[in-house]
Each structure stands twice: as structure tokens, then as C-alpha cells.
Design a protein around this motif. Structure first.
Motif, PDB file in Angstrom:
ATOM      1  N   ARG A  77       0.829  -1.201   0.000  1.00 27.06           N
ATOM      2  CA  ARG A  77       0.000   0.000   0.000  1.00 27.06           C
ATOM      3  C   ARG A  77       0.870   1.260   0.000  1.00 27.06           C
ATOM      4  O   ARG A  77       0.512   2.271  -0.612  1.00 27.06           O
ATOM      5  CB  ARG A  77      -0.936   0.001   1.220  1.00 27.06           C
ATOM      6  N   LYS A  96       1.557   2.368  -3.195  1.00 25.13           N
ATOM      7  CA  LYS A  96       0.338   2.773  -3.907  1.00 25.13           C
ATOM      8  C   LYS A  96      -0.172   1.696  -4.869  1.00 25.13           C
ATOM      9  O   LYS A  96      -0.672   1.993  -5.946  1.00 25.13           O
ATOM     10  CB  LYS A  96       0.545   4.099  -4.651  1.00 25.13           C
ATOM     11  N   LYS A 118      -2.882  -1.379  -5.642  1.00 24.68           N
ATOM     12  CA  LYS A 118      -4.224  -1.808  -5.264  1.00 24.68           C
ATOM     13  C   LYS A 118      -4.154  -3.283  -4.877  1.00 24.68           C
ATOM     14  O   LYS A 118      -3.674  -4.112  -5.661  1.00 24.68           O
ATOM     15  CB  LYS A 118      -5.193  -1.594  -6.425  1.00 24.68           C
ATOM     16  N   ASP A 159      -8.214  -3.492  -1.258  1.00 19.31           N
ATOM     17  CA  ASP A 159      -9.137  -2.730  -2.097  1.00 19.31           C
ATOM     18  C   ASP A 159     -10.205  -3.601  -2.744  1.00 19.31           C
ATOM     19  O   ASP A 159     -11.346  -3.171  -2.929  1.00 19.31           O
ATOM     20  CB  ASP A 159      -8.363  -2.012  -3.208  1.00 19.31           C
TER      21      ASP A 159
END
Length: 426
Positions: free
Chosen positions: A170, A173, A175, A196
Motif C-alpha cells: 500500500r 500505492k 491496489k 481494495d
């Protein structure tokens, strides 16, 4: 069996005659449908026996192209497995880049040639996912900057490892997609870790709430269904619909979906009752129990999708096996739709059947998977978990005197019908 060589303009080496295709839903944090993983099968049951990964991926792409990607995945994204051979091939012009995520298998070495090719494809607008990540090995670290999604299999990685890896990915960045989420507890754990997206059938397993009763709007639908199946006249049915404004609006929306196939737009309740007839009206009321936007919104789309697919597939199977018995197809549709009502309402099936009068054969199918309709329901439940080898499917097909080819064609017809219902119902 569908012949993929027909209307195929691709390279000769990519032509695949036989295929089977499974799809598994991928949901977002609100349990709304986000995408499907498209699963190649060279047999209709059990795990894939893939001898050539390029051939396997070509089969998925050719099949999706033949049916139309819209029919295969609707408005969702399609996740397709690829390896180094596929990535280095020229197969990608056949893929709609905005609708497909290329899922890199976990055994693929991150060679300089592969990394260069992934960068090139990403530059053309393709998105990538890393599949079945269990740690931070050199290949994962090399590929991580090139992918948008990281997928982790809940069966292959302990919670302690997830707690370390999820924040790491995470931070970059990425998903996060949790695969094989089969319980509500697993779903909650992954939610807490910041995942996510979620892949699995946890959403179809009922969470029973003792003593719960149907809501007033659900009871209104049930009461209307009773009127429809009785000798009540059309005016009485119309008056009952008008007493619930949301019921009337939802019904008009549903009866105008392409799946109904009405020759003209239905603008009034009297038209809906007259044109559709009792049988069709009953089935749309059953579907409306899952499509109650005032209370559930889009979060129930996967359950609506599963219920309508089940109902339609059971109806098609019964129609194929008992072509001269129209009522069998209607009963089968009802069994399929009702089989998920314990999940929908959070009430044990036995309690639901105390509130909804059904025939003995429907009751036996829903409670005990007994009889002809119970066998069909067991078969469909096994199909939904196509990744797992299940000894029930082949013997059941043999008992029903149905070929695997016929089963696959009916399944795809049910997918398309359900996609149409869900797309226009909410």
C-alpha cells in the motif's frame, strides 16, 4: 461445442478449437462488482490442464472476442492470466486494453526482456497485476513498479505475513486484491488491512440472524407474489402494486430490461400486468427481492447477479431435460432464485419457507438438495466453484444424460441473461 476457428482472423497458431471458460467475481470494499477473473479450462470441471500457456490465454481471448467482451464481463474489468510466452507474443491487438488487466503468474522470471516488454505494453495503455504474491522475492521487487494490482491468495499466506506485506504494498500505492476469500471473517480481516478488492464467494454465504423477519417492503413483494399465483384479477394486483411507490417504480424499471424482450416499452402498471402475464410477473417480483436500491443500493449487485444466473441456468437446464414440461422450467427458476434468500434476508431457509408457501418439491430442493430440482441446484453450485475439482458434476451430468458441451453453452446463455438483468435493474 463452439468452433473458434470460425470468424477467426488471428494468426493460425493461436486458433483453438475447444475451450471452456469460467469467471469469478472481484468485488470492491462496498461489495459492488468490480471485475471478473477469466479462468481458462480445457475441461468443464476441475483444474485446468494447461500444456501451452499461450494456447490457454488465446482460448480466453478468442472466446471473449467471439461472445463479445460486453457479454463476457459486462461493464466490469476482465483479469486474464499471462506468462512470459504470452507477454512476448503479438496477441495483444485482440484485447480491449481499457477493459482488461493482464495478470502475471507468480512463476514468471523477471528477465530484462520481459520487463522491457511489460513497459512497452504499459505504454500502450495495458494494466498489470501480480498474482499470488507471498513475499518480496527479487522477481516481485523487479516487477512491482510496473503493476497496478497485487493479488494475494488467502489460502497460501498466513495472516501474520499479510499484516507485514499489505502495508508495504500500500505504501507503494498498489491496489490490493485478496483471492479465495471464503468467509466473512477473512473479508473483515482484509478490509482492516486495507485491501481494495476481494475475490471469492464469501458474499453468498448466509449470516443467520435469529428471529429476524422480512422487512415491510419485502413482505409487500411476497404478498403481491401470492396474489399473482392465486386467482386475483389484474385490477386487484395493480392496486396492490400502487400501494408501494418504490415497488411500482422498480417493477417498471425491471420489466423494461432487454432480458424481458418486450416488443414495446411498458409505461404503466396495467401494461406490465397485462403484457407480461402471471408467470413473468412472478419471476420479476422474485428478482426484485434482490434489487431493492432504496435499502441496499449497488452493494447487493453480486448477490443479485448470482441469484439471477442460478435461476436462469436452472430454468435452461430443466427446459433442456424436460422440454415438454413448461412448469418444470418455472419451478427450476424459482428454486434457483430462492436458494440465496437465506443470504439475502439473514434468516435460516427453514424460517423463510414458513413465511413463503412453496410446493413440497421446492421445499425439498431448498432444504435438502433433494429430487430433480435439488440435483440441478447441486450441479449449479458446483459450477460456481469451477476452480475446485468436484466429483459431483460428472456423475450428475451422466445421470441427467447431458453432455459437458451442452452444459457450457447453457451456462454462457445464463451469464448473458443475468448481466442484462443486473445492468438495467439497479
Amino acid at each position: 461445442m463452439i468452433d473458434l476457428t470460425l470468424h477467426d482472423t488471428g494468426p493460425r497458431s493461436l486458433r483453438v478449437r475447444e475451450f471452456y471458460l469460467g469467471r469469478q467475481p472481484i468485488l470492491d470494499r462496498n461489495q459492488a462488482l468490480f471485475g471478473y477473473e477469466l479462468l481458462f479450462r480445457n475441461a468443464p470441471v476441475g483444474p485446468a490442464h494447461v500444456t501451452n500457456d499461450l494456447t490457454a490465454t488465446a482460448a480466453v481471448i478468442a472466446h471473449a472476442s467471439q461472445l463479445g467482451m460486453e457479454k463476457t464481463i459486462g461493464d466490469a474489468l476482465g483479469f486474464v492470466n499471462v506468462d512470459a510466452t504470452v507477454i512476448m507474443s503479438d496477441i495483444f491487438p485482440f484485447l480491449p486494453r481499457e477493459k482488461v488487466v493482464l495478470e502475471i503468474i507468480n512463476t514468471m522470471p523477471a528477465t530484462p526482456e520481459v520487463i522491457t516488454r511489460i513497459r512497452e505494453l504499459a505504454g500502450h495503455g495495458f494494466s498489470f497485476a501480480l498474482d499470488d504474491v507471498t513475499g518480496e522475492n527479487p522477481d516481485v521487487l523487479a516487477l512491482l513498479p510496473l503493476v497496478d494490482y497485487v493479488k494475494m491468495d488467502m489460502r497460501n499466506i498466513p495472516l501474520s505475513a499479510l499484516m507485514k506485506l499489505a502495508p508495504r504494498f500500500r505504501q507503494d500505492k498498489k491496489k490490493l486484491v485478496a483471492e479465495k476469500v471464503e468467509t466473512r471473517e477473512e473479508f473483515k480481516n482484509c478490509l482492516d488491512l486495507g485491501f481494495d478488492f476481494f475475490q471469492g464467494y464469501y458474499f453468498s454465504k448466509p449470516v443467520i440472524m435469529s428471529g429476524k423477519k422480512l422487512s415491510p417492503s419485502q413482505l409487500a413483494v411476497m404478498e403481491l407474489m401470492t396474489l399473482v399465483t392465486s386467482d386475483a384479477d389484474n385490477q386487484e394486483i395493480e392496486r396492490a402494486i400502487k400501494r408501494d411507490v418504490s415497488l411500482a417504480l422498480n417493477l417498471l424499471r425491471l420489466v423494461n430490461t432487454p432480458a424481458v424482450g418486450a416488443r414495446q416499452r411498458i409505461d404503466s402498471l396495467s401494461q406490465a400486468v397485462t403484457i407480461l402475464g402471471r408467470r413473468q410477473l412472478q419471476r420479476w417480483l422474485q428478482i426484485m427481492l434482490y434489487a431493492e436500491p432504496s435499502k441496499r443500493g449497488h452493494s447487493m449487485t453480486p448477490l443479485l447477479m448470482l441469484a439471477t444466473t442460478r435461476g436462469r441456468l436452472l430454468e435452461l437446464l430443466a427446459g433442456k431435460l424436460r422440454p415438454s414440461q413448461r412448469e418444470s422450467a418455472d419451478i427450476a427458476f424459482t428454486v434457483g432464485i430462492m436458494s440465496l434468500m437465506d443470504t439475502l434476508f439473514g434468516i435460516a431457509m427453514s424460517e423463510i419457507l414458513e413465511q413463503i408457501p412453496v410446493s413440497d418439491e421446492v421445499r425439498g430442493a431448498l432444504l435438502h438438495r433433494a429430487g430433480f430440482f435439488g440435483d440441478l441446484l447441486k450441479l449449479v453450485e458446483c459450477i460456481e466453484r469451477i476452480e475446485e475439482m468436484d466429483s459431483h458434476i460428472v456423475p450428475t451430468l451422466r445421470d441427467l444424460a447431458m453432455s459437458t458441451d451442452e452444459l457450457v453453452e447453457l451456462e454462457m446463455a445464463a451469464f448473458e441473461w443475468s448481466d442484462n438483468v443486473v445492468r438495467y435493474a439497479l
